[in-house]
Motif scaffolding. Sequence first.
Motif, short mmCIF file in Angstrom:
data_model
loop_
_atom_site.label_atom_id
_atom_site.label_comp_id
_atom_site.label_asym_id
_atom_site.label_seq_id
_atom_site.Cartn_x
_atom_site.Cartn_y
_atom_site.Cartn_z
N LEU A 61 101.40 -58.30 29.34
CA LEU A 61 101.82 -57.62 30.56
C LEU A 61 102.51 -56.30 30.25
N ASP A 62 102.84 -56.08 29.01
CA ASP A 62 103.50 -54.84 28.59
C ASP A 62 102.57 -54.11 27.61
N PRO A 63 101.55 -53.43 28.13
CA PRO A 63 100.63 -52.74 27.23
C PRO A 63 101.28 -51.51 26.63
N ALA A 64 100.54 -50.86 25.75
CA ALA A 64 101.05 -49.64 25.13
C ALA A 64 101.25 -48.55 26.17
N PHE A 65 102.13 -47.60 25.84
CA PHE A 65 102.48 -46.52 26.76
C PHE A 65 102.27 -45.21 26.01
N ASN A 66 101.36 -44.39 26.52
CA ASN A 66 101.06 -43.12 25.85
C ASN A 66 102.22 -42.13 26.02
N ARG A 67 102.40 -41.33 24.98
CA ARG A 67 103.48 -40.35 25.04
C ARG A 67 103.14 -39.20 25.98
#
Length: 566
Positions: A390-396
């Motif tokens: 539920l907490d996927p990666a987050f792009n900068r």
Amino acid sequence: MLRILHSLPRTHKLLLLPVATMVTVLGAQKIVTTYQDVQRTHQTLDTVLVPLEADARPGLPSLTFDRSPVADAIEIATQALDATRSHVPLASLTATEIVDLDLIESASAAGADPEVPLALARPAEAPGQPQPSRLDDGAVHMAVVIGTIGSGMLDHDGGLVADATSYEEVPDEELALFDEGPILLEQEIAAAEPYVPEWQTYTVQQGDTFAVMAQNHLGLGYSEVLRLLDQLPDQNALTRWRAGNSFDYQLDEDGRLLALRLMRNARSGFLVERDEADGFDVATIERAGEATQRLFAGTVSGSFARSAQATGLSSTEVTELTRVLSKKLDFRRDTRRGDRFQVLVESDIIDGDSFDPRVLAVQYEGERLDLTLVRNGTDNNFYTPDGESLDPAFNRYPFEGSYRLSSNFNPRRKHPVTGRISPHKGTDFAMPIGTPIRAPADGRVEKVGNHPAAGRYIVVRHDNGYRTRYLHLSRPLVSRGDRVTMGERIALSGNTGRSTGPHLHYEVLVNNSQVDPMKVKLPENKSLTGEQLMAFQRQAEPLLAALQSGQTGTVVAQARRDEVDD
């Protein structure tokens, strides 16, 4: 011998009393028989000879008789007493029978015939009847001596055990073997038993305070009460009472507190015990409950929270459920009347009460969204059945390519004209109008609007709780409430609002506060792969089966535990 008897417990004295009395009476019978013989031969009392047995040795006369079993003592004594009262001839009684326990003080002839033996009796005097002749004091004394010797001072052959003499005076108090008052066997036995404290229960009454109750019921002084309260991790457990609450306690023989057991709830409490230094030791009680799984199923009708509570979920369980679903589900926009959901909850059951509820799995079937989530016992995070987090990666960066950073995040920035502090709460990237802007992570469009200073803008709330804002856009590509995924195009850059040139103003908000997008810690991809994914799917299999069964109520949880142990 008297010293030995005096040293025995009182109950042992009672047991030896019948034996000594029997021997004394038998000795007295021997004397009476001899007295009869004297009467027949008209001898004087000072020349009485006690006949000896054929095998007797020189010394005191033998009192060897056959012994009757002790079990027959009561019956024999009764027979002897009846014989005495009815003037039965003494000769008709055998030496093994017990006669009247009173020492013989007189004897009388039954008739003129010398062959008729004497009988033991104390009848009232009647005219015309022969008066009894009292025994000589010497005969009485001899009966006492013979009875004493017969109680153990002779060996088995009738001889003396040792020279019968004494060189020490026996104090009077040692001669009083039974001067300690009436003997009650029940009290004697109870006094010999060790004191065993028992648990008692006290129920708090209206107006009770612990200090007063402890002094009245627990034998504690005021200083002891204060010392005990200081040692408790939670003083409120004993000071903030409610009528009807209860606790258990033990008292010593003097009525002073030995131990106190107080439960704050069915699961935890305190145990207070008196130590050797007359202080108190306090230990924490933690009861382990039985893990039980329960399946709840419901249909959305109005508010999701109220619909969930209607299934029987507690407020704590509803709070955890909404927290889990909120990362993928917008309850204000995504829920529709008639949407169905099922929740598998595990909690510890102690005395019928539920503790530490844990959502294990949830399935939501809605008009706008279908979602299934399962808790991973390894890290306690929720994943889809395929292992997606539920907490996927987050792009900068919210775009592809490389663009110049024209203005940094600076909360202390000064205005170039006025010189006043004019914070810059975002990061500006100079880029041509119409450059695609992409969502840095999965989320939902929260707002689309137009502002005189910000121009056209978009606000997205992401699954990890972060929010992002995009200002000075030329055109939004999404609408409010839309679901977006990482990398999806959501807008085109522009130069609207109060702007000095084409650029993108990008903000990241954590807990509703702007942070530096270039420095904030962003979540990494937490999806499961490899062996972790295989272990998770084995664990999730029985949970998903419970969801599919649709049978609400208690569910057997042992299968899942066995899978984890393997």
